[in-house]
Design an enzyme around this catalytic site. Structure first.
Site, PDB file in Angstrom:
ATOM      1  CB  SER A 126      -0.817  -0.083   1.360  1.00 24.51           C
ATOM      2  OG  SER A 126      -1.528   1.103   1.315  1.00 24.51           O
ATOM      3  CE1 TYR A 151      -4.015  -2.837   5.695  1.00 24.77           C
ATOM      4  CE2 TYR A 151      -3.394  -0.534   5.175  1.00 24.77           C
ATOM      5  CZ  TYR A 151      -3.762  -1.678   4.830  1.00 24.77           C
ATOM      6  OH  TYR A 151      -3.841  -1.894   3.560  1.00 24.77           O
ATOM      7  CE  LYS A 155      -1.639  -4.409   3.544  1.00 24.37           C
ATOM      8  NZ  LYS A 155      -2.005  -5.749   2.935  1.00 24.37           N
TER       9      LYS A 155
HETATM   10  P1  NAD Z   1     -11.222  -6.759   1.287  1.00 23.63           P
HETATM   11  O1  NAD Z   1     -11.161  -6.668   2.441  1.00 23.63           O
HETATM   12  O2  NAD Z   1     -12.297  -6.605   0.008  1.00 23.63           O
HETATM   13  O3  NAD Z   1     -10.420  -8.113   0.691  1.00 23.63           O
HETATM   14  C1  NAD Z   1      -9.672  -8.914   1.595  1.00 23.63           C
HETATM   15  C2  NAD Z   1     -10.255 -10.299   1.490  1.00 23.63           C
HETATM   16  O4  NAD Z   1      -9.501 -11.141   2.476  1.00 23.63           O
HETATM   17  C3  NAD Z   1     -11.836 -10.546   2.028  1.00 23.63           C
HETATM   18  O5  NAD Z   1     -12.773 -10.962   1.306  1.00 23.63           O
HETATM   19  C4  NAD Z   1     -11.309 -11.146   3.556  1.00 23.63           C
HETATM   20  O6  NAD Z   1     -12.690 -12.245   3.828  1.00 23.63           O
HETATM   21  C5  NAD Z   1     -10.298 -12.155   3.236  1.00 23.63           C
HETATM   22  N1  NAD Z   1      -9.514 -12.336   4.544  1.00 23.63           N
HETATM   23  C6  NAD Z   1      -9.312 -11.664   5.264  1.00 23.63           C
HETATM   24  N2  NAD Z   1      -8.093 -12.199   6.091  1.00 23.63           N
HETATM   25  C7  NAD Z   1      -8.124 -13.493   5.976  1.00 23.63           C
HETATM   26  C8  NAD Z   1      -7.652 -14.979   6.080  1.00 23.63           C
HETATM   27  N3  NAD Z   1      -6.835 -14.978   7.308  1.00 23.63           N
HETATM   28  N4  NAD Z   1      -7.790 -15.948   5.463  1.00 23.63           N
HETATM   29  C9  NAD Z   1      -8.483 -15.939   4.338  1.00 23.63           C
HETATM   30  N5  NAD Z   1      -9.108 -14.813   3.982  1.00 23.63           N
HETATM   31  C10 NAD Z   1      -8.985 -13.681   4.659  1.00 23.63           C
HETATM   32  O7  NAD Z   1      -9.853  -5.750   0.995  1.00 23.63           O
HETATM   33  P2  NAD Z   1      -9.256  -5.239  -0.568  1.00 23.63           P
HETATM   34  O8  NAD Z   1      -9.616  -3.865  -0.617  1.00 23.63           O
HETATM   35  O9  NAD Z   1      -9.760  -6.299  -1.610  1.00 23.63           O
HETATM   36  O10 NAD Z   1      -7.821  -5.357  -0.150  1.00 23.63           O
HETATM   37  C11 NAD Z   1      -7.187  -6.577  -0.651  1.00 23.63           C
HETATM   38  C12 NAD Z   1      -5.715  -6.300  -0.189  1.00 23.63           C
HETATM   39  O11 NAD Z   1      -5.239  -4.887  -0.718  1.00 23.63           O
HETATM   40  C13 NAD Z   1      -5.204  -6.091   1.254  1.00 23.63           C
HETATM   41  O12 NAD Z   1      -4.161  -6.778   1.718  1.00 23.63           O
HETATM   42  C14 NAD Z   1      -5.239  -4.643   1.585  1.00 23.63           C
HETATM   43  O13 NAD Z   1      -4.580  -4.338   2.636  1.00 23.63           O
HETATM   44  C15 NAD Z   1      -4.339  -4.469   0.354  1.00 23.63           C
HETATM   45  N6  NAD Z   1      -4.965  -2.929  -0.002  1.00 23.63           N
HETATM   46  C16 NAD Z   1      -6.092  -2.617  -0.175  1.00 23.63           C
HETATM   47  C17 NAD Z   1      -6.217  -0.901  -0.595  1.00 23.63           C
HETATM   48  C18 NAD Z   1      -7.722  -0.496  -0.611  1.00 23.63           C
HETATM   49  O14 NAD Z   1      -7.756   0.860  -0.507  1.00 23.63           O
HETATM   50  N7  NAD Z   1      -8.633  -1.347  -0.653  1.00 23.63           N
HETATM   51  C19 NAD Z   1      -5.172  -0.202  -0.662  1.00 23.63           C
HETATM   52  C20 NAD Z   1      -3.920  -0.689  -0.604  1.00 23.63           C
HETATM   53  C21 NAD Z   1      -3.861  -2.162  -0.214  1.00 23.63           C
HETATM   54  C1  WQD Z   2      -9.099   9.768   0.647  1.00 17.92           C
HETATM   55  C2  WQD Z   2      -9.313  11.142   0.887  1.00 17.92           C
HETATM   56  C3  WQD Z   2      -9.861  11.825   3.154  1.00 17.92           C
HETATM   57  C4  WQD Z   2     -13.673  10.058   3.607  1.00 17.92           C
HETATM   58  C5  WQD Z   2      -6.786   4.851   3.021  1.00 17.92           C
HETATM   59  C6  WQD Z   2      -5.898   4.026   3.846  1.00 17.92           C
HETATM   60  C7  WQD Z   2      -4.678   3.558   3.012  1.00 17.92           C
HETATM   61  C8  WQD Z   2      -5.233   2.796   1.775  1.00 17.92           C
HETATM   62  C9  WQD Z   2      -6.094   3.480   1.151  1.00 17.92           C
HETATM   63  C10 WQD Z   2      -5.014   0.390   2.222  1.00 17.92           C
HETATM   64  C11 WQD Z   2      -8.705  11.555   2.192  1.00 17.92           C
HETATM   65  C12 WQD Z   2     -10.808  12.093   2.278  1.00 17.92           C
HETATM   66  C13 WQD Z   2     -12.390  10.297   2.944  1.00 17.92           C
HETATM   67  C14 WQD Z   2     -14.817  10.946   3.649  1.00 17.92           C
HETATM   68  C15 WQD Z   2     -13.179  12.622   2.989  1.00 17.92           C
HETATM   69  N1  WQD Z   2      -5.787   1.562   2.206  1.00 17.92           N
HETATM   70  N2  WQD Z   2     -12.261  11.824   2.926  1.00 17.92           N
HETATM   71  N3  WQD Z   2     -14.304  12.304   3.553  1.00 17.92           N
HETATM   72  O1  WQD Z   2      -6.976   7.912   3.600  1.00 17.92           O
HETATM   73  O2  WQD Z   2      -5.841   8.163   1.293  1.00 17.92           O
HETATM   74  O3  WQD Z   2      -6.217   5.882   2.391  1.00 17.92           O
HETATM   75  O4  WQD Z   2      -7.307   3.924   2.098  1.00 17.92           O
HETATM   76  O5  WQD Z   2      -3.938   0.390   2.033  1.00 17.92           O
HETATM   77  O6  WQD Z   2      -3.873   2.598   3.679  1.00 17.92           O
HETATM   78  O7  WQD Z   2      -5.312   4.941   4.823  1.00 17.92           O
HETATM   79  O8  WQD Z   2      -8.211   6.778   1.607  1.00 17.92           O
HETATM   80  O9  WQD Z   2     -10.616   6.918   0.794  1.00 17.92           O
HETATM   81  O10 WQD Z   2     -10.125   7.291   3.282  1.00 17.92           O
HETATM   82  O11 WQD Z   2      -9.308   9.016   1.753  1.00 17.92           O
HETATM   83  O12 WQD Z   2     -12.942  13.774   2.935  1.00 17.92           O
HETATM   84  O13 WQD Z   2     -15.832  10.458   4.305  1.00 17.92           O
HETATM   85  O14 WQD Z   2     -10.779  11.726   1.045  1.00 17.92           O
HETATM   86  O15 WQD Z   2      -9.638  12.706   4.124  1.00 17.92           O
HETATM   87  O16 WQD Z   2      -8.157  12.886   1.968  1.00 17.92           O
HETATM   88  P1  WQD Z   2      -6.680   7.226   2.229  1.00 17.92           P
HETATM   89  P2  WQD Z   2      -9.762   7.382   1.979  1.00 17.92           P
END
Ligand code: NAD
Ligand code: WQD
Length: 339
Positions: A126, A151, A155
């Site tokens: 991330s 969290y 990562k």
């Molecule tokens: P999500 O929660 O939709 O998907 C994660 C999936 O993993 C879920 O279906 C959950 O049921 C499953 N899971 C969790 N723990 C588990 C375990 N121990 N065993 C089996 N299954 C398990 O999340 P997402 O948004 O699809 O994110 C996927 C990956 O990408 C995560 O590692 C997350 O940290 C990373 N990521 C997400 C974002 C984002 O903003 N969505 C940004 C950067 C990184």
């Molecule tokens: C985006 C922008 C908020 C909600 C998070 C995690 C990061 C990654 C992605 C997993 C920011 C603003 C948001 C609202 C708002 N996840 N906002 N009103 O914070 O960039 O990242 O998700 O790895 O680790 O921290 O994403 O979508 O929460 O916010 O104004 O109700 O929108 O302040 O500027 P963020 P976000």
């Protein structure tokens, strides 16, 4: 011969989209998920979109015996490890839950892969690892900042675990993809993001507000030193993001990977402000999003976006979906949830 990719967390938001793109690229896919943050409906969605009865294993990746057994049932060539918890706020309240699930499951997975002789893994990292970068855009060489949440720490720790495991184990290949802000849904509206409770992320909050589920969107701060005062992020279309995984797997399986451990930013390279995103959503979909500016959200950074040169030159990947199209998919997905 057709190669098979195990997609842990494949019933989740990004995993389900990636499963679709993998099938489309000719891979066999196995989805493993414990459904702790998802619904089996996502697997059905993947099957409907692809027309392939993708196997689904309901498994906790922390369960080493179950993971070992899974690798004996399926001949896996590469793994994409999405399975993790991802709620930043919850991780502050319940750090052990996050360290145990996110770090524990990755260590368990790597152990099972070694036992099974599987040598290729893509890890979901991330942009959170950069915190507020000193210079923008963030390149892969931009120093990581101390994590501001458990969290974020998971990562960074998992990236380090992967680097160390690769360096200790001849033959193991790892790629960490640092996603910026994934948004949108599959154009079919059969799969998308399923936030539980009140969404923490911007786009699900916008779509729920436009749908009348939430009264108004709070814009967290308009006093940042940015052109319109609201924070800047790099919003990446989830299908483009899914495609990045396909090319990463390709690179590992077909021998183009020069270094056994590599890291790539996956974003668009374009900073977009909160206000621009809200206005863009309204324009793209012809709907209003009532909103009000409130104070900054604690822990937020003011601006982060990606330098995507490395992914473009080495992986040959770039994001090409225009933002308004992505915002239309987000709205179509929200509307599909009402049915
Ligand atoms: P999500 O929660 O939709 O998907 C994660 C999936 O993993 C879920 O279906 C959950 O049921 C499953 N899971 C969790 N723990 C588990 C375990 N121990 N065993 C089996 N299954 C398990 O999340 P997402 O948004 O699809 O994110 C996927 C990956 O990408 C995560 O590692 C997350 O940290 C990373 N990521 C997400 C974002 C984002 O903003 N969505 C940004 C950067 C990184
Ligand atoms: C985006 C922008 C908020 C909600 C998070 C995690 C990061 C990654 C992605 C997993 C920011 C603003 C948001 C609202 C708002 N996840 N906002 N009103 O914070 O960039 O990242 O998700 O790895 O680790 O921290 O994403 O979508 O929460 O916010 O104004 O109700 O929108 O302040 O500027 P963020 P976000």
């Amino acid at each position: 011969m057709k190669k098979t990719v195990l997609v842990t967390g494949g019933a989740g938001y990004i995993g389900s989209h990636t499963a679709v793109e993998l099938v489309g690229a000719g891979y066999g896919v196995v989805i493993a998920d414990n459904l702790s943050n998802s619904d089996a409906g996502a697997v059905e969605g993947v099957r409907r979109i692809t027309g392939v009865e993708v196997p689904f294993e309901r498994i906790d990746c922390n369960d080493g015996a179950a993971m070992n057994a899974l690798f004996t049932r399926h001949a896996v060539d590469a793994v994409i490890h999405f399975a993790a918890f991802k709620a930043v706020g919850e991780s502050v309240a319940e750090p052990l839950k996050y360290y145990s699930n996110n770090v524990g499951s990755f260590v368990t997975l790597l152990g099972s892969m070694r036992t099974a002789g599987v040598e290729n893994v893509v890890f979901s990292s991330s942009a959170t690892v950069y915190g507020q970068p000193g210079t923008l855009p963030a390149t892969e060489r931009t120093p990581r900042q101390p994590a501001t949440s458990p969290y974020g720490a998971t990562k960074q720790i998992c990236e380090d675990i992967l680097r160390d495991a690769v360096s200790a184990c001849n033959g193991l290949h790892g790629i960490a993809l640092r996603y910026f802000n994934p948004i949108g849904a599959h154009p079919s509206a059969l799969i998308g993001e399923l936030p539980r409770g009140v969404p923490a992320n911007l786009v699900p909050f916008i779509t729920q507000t436009a749908a009348g589920i939430r009264g108004e969107l709070s814009i967290f701060g308009d006093d940042y030193p940015t052109p319109d005062g609201t924070a800047l992020r790099d919003y990446i279309d989830v299908v483009d993001l899914a495609r990045a995984h396909v090319v990463a797997v390709e690179r590992m399986l077909y021998g183009a990977q020069r270094e056994p451990y590599e890291v790539f930013n996956i974003g668009t390279g374009r900073p977009v402000s909160v206000m621009e995103l809200v206005k863009g959503f309204e324009r793209a979909n012809g709907v209003k999003v009532p909103c009000r500016v409130v104070g900054r959200r604690p822990g937020d950074v003011e601006a982060v976006w990606a330098d995507t040169t490395l992914a473009a030159t080495i992986l040959g990947w770039r994001s090409d979906r225009p933002l308004d199209e992505t915002l239309r998919t987000a709205w179509a997905w929200q509307l599909s949830l009402k049915d």
